[in-house]
Scaffold this active site. Sequence first.
Site, short mmCIF file in Angstrom:
data_model
loop_
_atom_site.label_atom_id
_atom_site.label_comp_id
_atom_site.label_asym_id
_atom_site.label_seq_id
_atom_site.Cartn_x
_atom_site.Cartn_y
_atom_site.Cartn_z
N TYR A 140 11.83 40.76 -27.01
CA TYR A 140 12.29 40.14 -28.33
C TYR A 140 12.70 41.13 -29.57
O TYR A 140 12.71 40.84 -30.73
CB TYR A 140 10.79 39.67 -29.17
CG TYR A 140 10.01 38.27 -28.16
CD1 TYR A 140 10.44 38.25 -27.23
CD2 TYR A 140 8.92 37.74 -29.03
CE1 TYR A 140 9.79 37.33 -26.38
CE2 TYR A 140 8.34 36.84 -28.14
CZ TYR A 140 8.74 36.52 -26.86
OH TYR A 140 8.15 35.56 -26.21
N LYS A 190 5.27 44.11 -14.86
CA LYS A 190 5.76 43.77 -13.75
C LYS A 190 6.73 44.81 -13.16
O LYS A 190 7.96 44.55 -13.03
CB LYS A 190 6.61 42.55 -14.18
CG LYS A 190 7.24 41.68 -12.99
CD LYS A 190 5.88 40.98 -12.16
CE LYS A 190 6.62 40.31 -10.86
NZ LYS A 190 5.60 40.03 -9.82
N ASP A 223 1.83 38.39 -13.09
CA ASP A 223 1.43 37.21 -12.44
C ASP A 223 0.25 37.39 -11.90
O ASP A 223 -0.80 36.21 -11.99
CB ASP A 223 2.59 37.01 -11.00
CG ASP A 223 2.89 38.29 -10.38
OD1 ASP A 223 2.51 39.33 -10.89
OD2 ASP A 223 3.57 38.47 -9.48
N ASP A 247 2.87 37.17 -25.27
CA ASP A 247 3.34 35.86 -25.82
C ASP A 247 2.82 34.58 -24.78
O ASP A 247 1.78 33.64 -25.07
CB ASP A 247 4.64 35.72 -26.19
CG ASP A 247 5.03 34.45 -26.83
OD1 ASP A 247 4.04 33.50 -27.33
OD2 ASP A 247 6.16 34.12 -27.35
N ASP A 251 -1.03 32.21 -24.39
CA ASP A 251 -1.09 30.56 -24.32
C ASP A 251 -2.12 30.32 -23.33
O ASP A 251 -2.71 29.15 -23.36
CB ASP A 251 0.37 30.14 -24.14
CG ASP A 251 0.98 29.70 -25.51
OD1 ASP A 251 0.54 30.19 -26.59
OD2 ASP A 251 1.51 28.51 -25.67
N1 GGG Z 1 1.71 30.09 -35.33
C1 GGG Z 1 3.07 30.82 -35.46
C2 GGG Z 1 4.09 30.16 -34.72
O1 GGG Z 1 4.68 28.92 -35.26
N2 GGG Z 1 4.29 30.37 -33.53
C3 GGG Z 1 5.09 29.70 -32.52
C4 GGG Z 1 5.76 30.81 -31.57
O2 GGG Z 1 6.86 30.03 -31.00
N3 GGG Z 1 5.72 32.03 -32.07
C5 GGG Z 1 6.62 32.83 -31.20
C6 GGG Z 1 5.92 34.14 -31.40
O3 GGG Z 1 4.68 34.41 -31.45
O4 GGG Z 1 6.57 35.28 -30.92
#
Ligand code: GGG
Length: 355
Positions: A140, A190, A223, A247, A251
Amino acid sequence: MTDNPLNVHKIALIPGDGIGTEVVEAAVMVLDAASRRFGFELETTSFPWSCETYLSDGRMMPEDGIDTLKAFDAILLGAVGWPQRVPDSVSLHGLLLPIRKSFDLYANIRPHRLLPGVVGPLRAKAFDILCIRENTEGEYSGAGGRIHIGTPDEVAVETSVFTRRGVERILRFGFEQARARRGKLASVTKSNAQKHSMVFWDEVTEALAPEYPDVEVSRYHIDAIAARFVMQPKSLDVVVASNLFGDILTDLGAAIQGGLGFAPSANVNPGADVPSMFEPVHGSAPDIAGRGIANPIATVWSGAMMLEHLGRGEAAAAILEALGRVTTNPSLRTPDQGGSATTAQVARGIADLLQ
Ligand code: GGG
């Protein structure tokens, strides 16, 4: 409330977009209740920086936005993104990522465990994973570009940037966290496929390991560890990963803890005199925005992490205790959990327990 200025914490609120405004309002209700009970003051200032700001001013936040935030002890952020009106790449790189990078908030801390009464999708119930996501560089970094745009010869390049300083400090942070918990560190790469940056990450992990003989280090490919999150989550303690891998993995962590409505996070730069930022892992959820039904627990938990960071451990523990009582109460479940409670009702339920 007290006149003692040392008893006052200055908090910048950035509700942002979509459900961000609703969950931040809910969290503030809880944080205010905690501050009253434990005898300190939260002086909050709300900044309307969001995709709306972008549409009216051409910027997600004012030019001096970062300077403005410097005056605060901490930042509580809701969510960023309104993809129907502003490209996500513009909103993220205009608000959330610049705050993380400007204050060098290199460690993104994301705990994954089931709160009492929450039924996650896994058979395993007693996992307790702490993900540490590198937060300022890697995939990023924003380095790259496009040429020959719109032509058949178009080329897009996005360069991941891994510096020795950046990789070493996030791994050290992971080792320290593991040392303070169950002594296990999982380092995620990876490196079979990405033979430069990820091999480098592995080398730094191996070089640091002898300094932490009390920490058992395991290296996983992204993975393989994704599968382990589902199949053997109890085997994991602290997991440290790059920006992109962290990231995505968090999730998945949110999913196994019952959903994105439960996953909190802290963005910190340990030891630096800058405001840390606290935010739910979830985004702005435009599909349910404005209906008052978003699950506020991730943001409330993020608020508790903020209080802990500000030295208000007792108040943070009380919020977590109250959270656990609310999550066992079926009448205080939002629709994502199969209930019909509103965001405000859940927040009120938590706040009432703090009286
Ligand atoms: N709660 C913060 C938010 O809006 N996260 C959504 C998102 O896509 N964040 C990308 C990241 O955490 O780098």
